[in-house]
Design an enzyme around this catalytic site. Sequence first.
Site, PDB file in Angstrom:
ATOM      1  N   HIS A  26       0.828  -1.210   0.000  1.00  0.00           N
ATOM      2  CA  HIS A  26       0.000   0.000   0.000  1.00  0.00           C
ATOM      3  C   HIS A  26       0.861   1.259   0.000  1.00  0.00           C
ATOM      4  CE1 HIS A  26      -2.324  -3.319   1.688  1.00  0.00           C
ATOM      5  NE2 HIS A  26      -3.427  -2.688   1.309  1.00  0.00           N
ATOM      6  N   HIS A  66      -2.313  -0.957   7.076  1.00  0.00           N
ATOM      7  CA  HIS A  66      -1.968  -1.267   5.678  1.00  0.00           C
ATOM      8  C   HIS A  66      -0.830  -0.376   5.186  1.00  0.00           C
ATOM      9  CE1 HIS A  66      -5.230   1.755   5.620  1.00  0.00           C
ATOM     10  NE2 HIS A  66      -4.613   2.262   4.561  1.00  0.00           N
ATOM     11  N   LEU A 117      -8.802  -2.732  10.865  1.00  0.00           N
ATOM     12  CA  LEU A 117      -8.946  -1.289  11.100  1.00  0.00           C
ATOM     13  C   LEU A 117      -9.704  -0.985  12.383  1.00  0.00           C
ATOM     14  CD1 LEU A 117      -9.639  -0.263   7.399  1.00  0.00           C
ATOM     15  CD2 LEU A 117      -7.507   0.014   8.677  1.00  0.00           C
ATOM     16  N   GLY A 153     -10.906   4.563   7.338  1.00  0.00           N
ATOM     17  CA  GLY A 153     -11.412   3.233   7.671  1.00  0.00           C
ATOM     18  C   GLY A 153     -11.489   3.024   9.174  1.00  0.00           C
ATOM     19  N   ASN A 182      -8.023  11.803   4.000  1.00  0.00           N
ATOM     20  CA  ASN A 182      -7.777  11.909   2.547  1.00  0.00           C
ATOM     21  C   ASN A 182      -9.029  11.634   1.716  1.00  0.00           C
ATOM     22  OD1 ASN A 182      -8.065   9.125   2.638  1.00  0.00           O
ATOM     23  ND2 ASN A 182      -5.866   8.705   2.472  1.00  0.00           N
ATOM     24  N   ILE A 184     -10.448   9.100   0.870  1.00  0.00           N
ATOM     25  CA  ILE A 184     -10.389   7.954  -0.046  1.00  0.00           C
ATOM     26  C   ILE A 184     -10.305   6.670   0.770  1.00  0.00           C
ATOM     27  CG2 ILE A 184      -8.837   6.718  -1.667  1.00  0.00           C
ATOM     28  CD1 ILE A 184     -10.215   8.963  -3.096  1.00  0.00           C
ATOM     29  N   HIS A 256      -4.096   3.355  -3.363  1.00  0.00           N
ATOM     30  CA  HIS A 256      -4.260   2.782  -2.014  1.00  0.00           C
ATOM     31  C   HIS A 256      -3.480   1.481  -1.827  1.00  0.00           C
ATOM     32  CE1 HIS A 256      -6.260   1.049   1.560  1.00  0.00           C
ATOM     33  NE2 HIS A 256      -6.202  -0.068   0.859  1.00  0.00           N
ATOM     34  N   ARG A 341     -18.105 -17.852  39.456  1.00  0.00           N
ATOM     35  CA  ARG A 341     -17.848 -16.402  39.367  1.00  0.00           C
ATOM     36  C   ARG A 341     -17.614 -15.832  40.768  1.00  0.00           C
ATOM     37  NH1 ARG A 341     -23.530 -13.286  39.112  1.00  0.00           N
ATOM     38  NH2 ARG A 341     -24.813 -14.932  39.947  1.00  0.00           N
ATOM     39  N   GLU A 394     -17.715  -3.778  24.906  1.00  0.00           N
ATOM     40  CA  GLU A 394     -16.895  -4.990  24.987  1.00  0.00           C
ATOM     41  C   GLU A 394     -15.729  -4.987  24.006  1.00  0.00           C
ATOM     42  OE1 GLU A 394     -20.173  -4.991  24.675  1.00  0.00           O
ATOM     43  OE2 GLU A 394     -20.997  -5.935  26.468  1.00  0.00           O
ATOM     44  N   PHE A 420     -21.030 -12.734  24.980  1.00  0.00           N
ATOM     45  CA  PHE A 420     -20.581 -11.502  24.325  1.00  0.00           C
ATOM     46  C   PHE A 420     -19.100 -11.545  23.943  1.00  0.00           C
ATOM     47  CE2 PHE A 420     -24.130  -9.722  27.148  1.00  0.00           C
ATOM     48  CZ  PHE A 420     -25.086 -10.113  26.225  1.00  0.00           C
ATOM     49  N   HIS A 444     -21.398 -16.471  33.283  1.00  0.00           N
ATOM     50  CA  HIS A 444     -22.654 -16.922  32.677  1.00  0.00           C
ATOM     51  C   HIS A 444     -22.316 -17.806  31.469  1.00  0.00           C
ATOM     52  CE1 HIS A 444     -23.673 -13.688  35.325  1.00  0.00           C
ATOM     53  NE2 HIS A 444     -24.964 -13.830  35.132  1.00  0.00           N
ATOM     54  N   HIS A 456     -28.407 -14.911  25.594  1.00  0.00           N
ATOM     55  CA  HIS A 456     -27.343 -14.814  26.586  1.00  0.00           C
ATOM     56  C   HIS A 456     -26.661 -16.153  26.873  1.00  0.00           C
ATOM     57  CE1 HIS A 456     -28.990 -10.902  27.043  1.00  0.00           C
ATOM     58  NE2 HIS A 456     -28.384 -10.629  28.176  1.00  0.00           N
TER      59      HIS A 456
HETATM   60  C1  LIG Z   1     -11.614  -4.494   9.887  1.00  0.00           C
HETATM   61  C2  LIG Z   1     -11.086  -4.306   8.514  1.00  0.00           C
HETATM   62  N1  LIG Z   1     -11.931  -4.291   7.474  1.00  0.00           N
HETATM   63  C3  LIG Z   1     -11.462  -4.171   6.211  1.00  0.00           C
HETATM   64  C4  LIG Z   1     -10.124  -4.052   5.990  1.00  0.00           C
HETATM   65  C5  LIG Z   1      -9.593  -3.980   4.563  1.00  0.00           C
HETATM   66  N2  LIG Z   1      -9.101  -2.616   4.288  1.00  0.00           N
HETATM   67  C6  LIG Z   1      -7.821  -2.288   4.385  1.00  0.00           C
HETATM   68  S1  LIG Z   1      -7.532  -0.696   4.083  1.00  0.00           S
HETATM   69  C7  LIG Z   1      -9.157  -0.385   3.776  1.00  0.00           C
HETATM   70  C8  LIG Z   1      -9.624   0.981   3.402  1.00  0.00           C
HETATM   71  C9  LIG Z   1      -9.290   1.914   4.463  1.00  0.00           C
HETATM   72  O1  LIG Z   1      -9.470   3.202   4.068  1.00  0.00           O
HETATM   73  P1  LIG Z   1      -8.583   4.309   4.752  1.00  0.00           P
HETATM   74  O2  LIG Z   1      -8.423   4.020   6.162  1.00  0.00           O
HETATM   75  O3  LIG Z   1      -9.177   5.593   4.380  1.00  0.00           O
HETATM   76  O4  LIG Z   1      -7.170   4.088   4.091  1.00  0.00           O
HETATM   77  P2  LIG Z   1      -6.500   4.861   2.878  1.00  0.00           P
HETATM   78  O5  LIG Z   1      -7.047   4.258   1.639  1.00  0.00           O
HETATM   79  O6  LIG Z   1      -6.835   6.289   3.006  1.00  0.00           O
HETATM   80  O7  LIG Z   1      -5.057   4.559   3.077  1.00  0.00           O
HETATM   81  C10 LIG Z   1      -9.898  -1.551   3.931  1.00  0.00           C
HETATM   82  C11 LIG Z   1     -11.348  -1.633   3.741  1.00  0.00           C
HETATM   83  C12 LIG Z   1      -9.268  -4.062   7.104  1.00  0.00           C
HETATM   84  N3  LIG Z   1      -7.939  -3.985   6.992  1.00  0.00           N
HETATM   85  N4  LIG Z   1      -9.765  -4.161   8.351  1.00  0.00           N
HETATM   86 MG   LIG Z   2      -8.599   7.250   3.497  1.00  0.00          MG
END
Ligand SMILES: Cc1ncc(C[n+]2csc(CCOP(=O)(O)OP(=O)(O)O)c2C)c(N)n1
Ligand SMILES: [Mg+2]
Length: 645
Positions: A26, A66, A117, A153, A182, A184, A256, A341, A394, A420, A444, A456
């Site tokens: 990336h 990433h 993320l 993200g 950004n 994006i 990306h 518990r 949680e 949970f 539980h 539960h």
């Molecule tokens: C929980 C989770 N869901 C999906 C992904 C796959 N994924 C990696 S980067 C990304 C997009 C993230 O966008 P952003 O944080 O804006 O990154 P940018 O493109 O700006 O670097 C996704 C969906 C991941 N790594 N973790």
């Molecule tokens: Mg972004």
Amino acid sequence: MKNYTNLANCIRFLSIDAVEKAKSGHPGMPMGMADIATVLFHDFLTHNPADPEWVLRDRFVLSNGHGSMLLYSLLYLTGYKKMTLQQIKNFRQLGSITAGHPEFEPDAGIEITTGPLGQGISNGVGMALALKKLTAEHNLKRTPKVFVFCGDGCLMEGISQEAISLAGHLKLDNLVLVYDNNKISIDGSTDLSFSDNTNLRFKSVNWNVLNGDGHNHKNIKDLFKRSQSSNKPNLLNFKTIIGFGSPNKSAKASSHGSPLGADEISLTKKELGWKEPPFQIPSTLLKEWRQSSKRNLKIYAESKKYTKKIKGLKNLSTQIIKLFDDITKEFKDFKTPQATRKSSEAVLHFINSNVPIFGGSADLTGSNNTKGKQMEIVNHKNFKAQYIHYGVREHGMAAIMNGIASTKLYKTYSGTFLSFADYMKPSLRLAALMNIDPIQVFTHDSIGLGEDGPTHQPIEQLNMLRLIPNSYVFRPCDMMETIACWKTALLINEAPSFICLSRQNLPQISNKKINIDGFKGAYAIFESSKNNHITIIASGSEVSLAIEVANRLKEFKVETKVVSMPSSSLFDKQQNSFKNKLLQSKLNQTFVIEAGSTMYWNKFTNQENIFGIDEFGASAPAKEVFNKFGLTPKRISSTILKRIK
Ligand SMILES: Cc1ncc(C[n+]2csc(CCOP(=O)(O)OP(=O)(O)O)c2C)c(N)n1
Ligand SMILES: [Mg+2]
């Protein structure tokens, strides 16, 4: 003013070259965040590359994992020994420390594993909290800070809300979240799915919010400076351009997650005035990078008078073993039926005053029995305290605990209902992957909770947890087993533990049989004769049921050994000779009783020999639910008789 642009271009081109060579990765994020990272590492981050694990360093967390090449470039450029140029060239290759997403490697400067993320934001909250506690306990002059980078993200993920909400509540002013705004993500513009007013969102949870241009060095510097005087956690919301410098791919999702390609690399070089061959950093720039942390040497030297006193978790095992000798003595003749518990609570009363530990619960303190007697409650005026009211959060809790555990300053445990655990799974998995040691108390733990019903009543959760590599599931049947499980969990430093406990009272049955010092996860708790025809494995609340079954079978001249298995994870680690001997029976027939899904137990026996539950529970008093699923001495013993005839 330094030439930040050229310094930032070092990050950009190392990232571009590494992704190109690996043919995957990336580049967009490191290109977009390079300017901010350069200012942070040159002027603000307190660290010492020659001593990566210096306890009073600031922590740097890359929640948008990433963009891992950003982190690896920074570590190489600032001079972390383990992060060699060869490692950068081996980006994403087997055996390198430059994995696709950062993997916990504290002595190389990788503070935490990120990639899923949103996790990193929450880990940062845990680190900030642990460092606030450390500061309070040792009266430190300076609280180490936590700088977390995140992208769109991370902020879209629900877990981020749980974490920022608690951070705002606790006023963690040593936390700085740097947002790569950004606009994006992978699918394209964030306009497709995200129209939050992020500033308002953070302000509403009591954060200090500052806005800036992520490519204007003066502006970046100003924001970091202003965040220093805040008494709240800080969001630095920087407008940035993903893939900055690439003429055709910047500001586009195409930068990306794939290599720029040779042609676009040439154009980017031209655009940014970079003339070096791949992986080459001009010596003057490398020198400047290597000098960048020297400004911290004075703080580093001065900190020695504190660091000597900070023990963290060093040499804790001897203390734990001694403590548990006392606990064991205290309860060895305990006879009153009691929910595990409650037994756990009794153990916690001892632990909290003897172990550096952070406890807590996600708003189920009275049900999880997680608060030890002397524990004070953590709030913004009392960071010396030990007990965290996580609120109903949680997932955030589990990720915050990973942040705490990653510092190796405190042990940490929490509580919620076992069903949970599903809400926490992503963070539990990461703890196991990182070899860190948070302990989850899950109460539980079966249909035995009764009337709250199938939402539960955990069914598949025990086995879901057992399937996480490098983790330990515990499910004790009574007081003494609870002691054994807690002791083992506290002594494990390189894996998370999940202690699953009953809501309902259980008889005390293990006193005479269990060997707490030599606890191997399973042992014979009942033998109707030394010469057993069959063996029954059971855990937790089903151990006493198994003994009742054994007593009934004896009336039919079937001799039974009941093996209590509070930790199949620990049992699995034992030698085959021990395992085979424990489970052996004349008829070579093993049965299993556990009020949960059966699938995991197939490795011990045939499907027909497993008494469990493979459907959702039911809302009714516990006894009736056990009846409904045939988990009664009568039903089980008659089925066993049919099986062995
Ligand atoms: C929980 C989770 N869901 C999906 C992904 C796959 N994924 C990696 S980067 C990304 C997009 C993230 O966008 P952003 O944080 O804006 O990154 P940018 O493109 O700006 O670097 C996704 C969906 C991941 N790594 N973790
Ligand atoms: Mg972004």
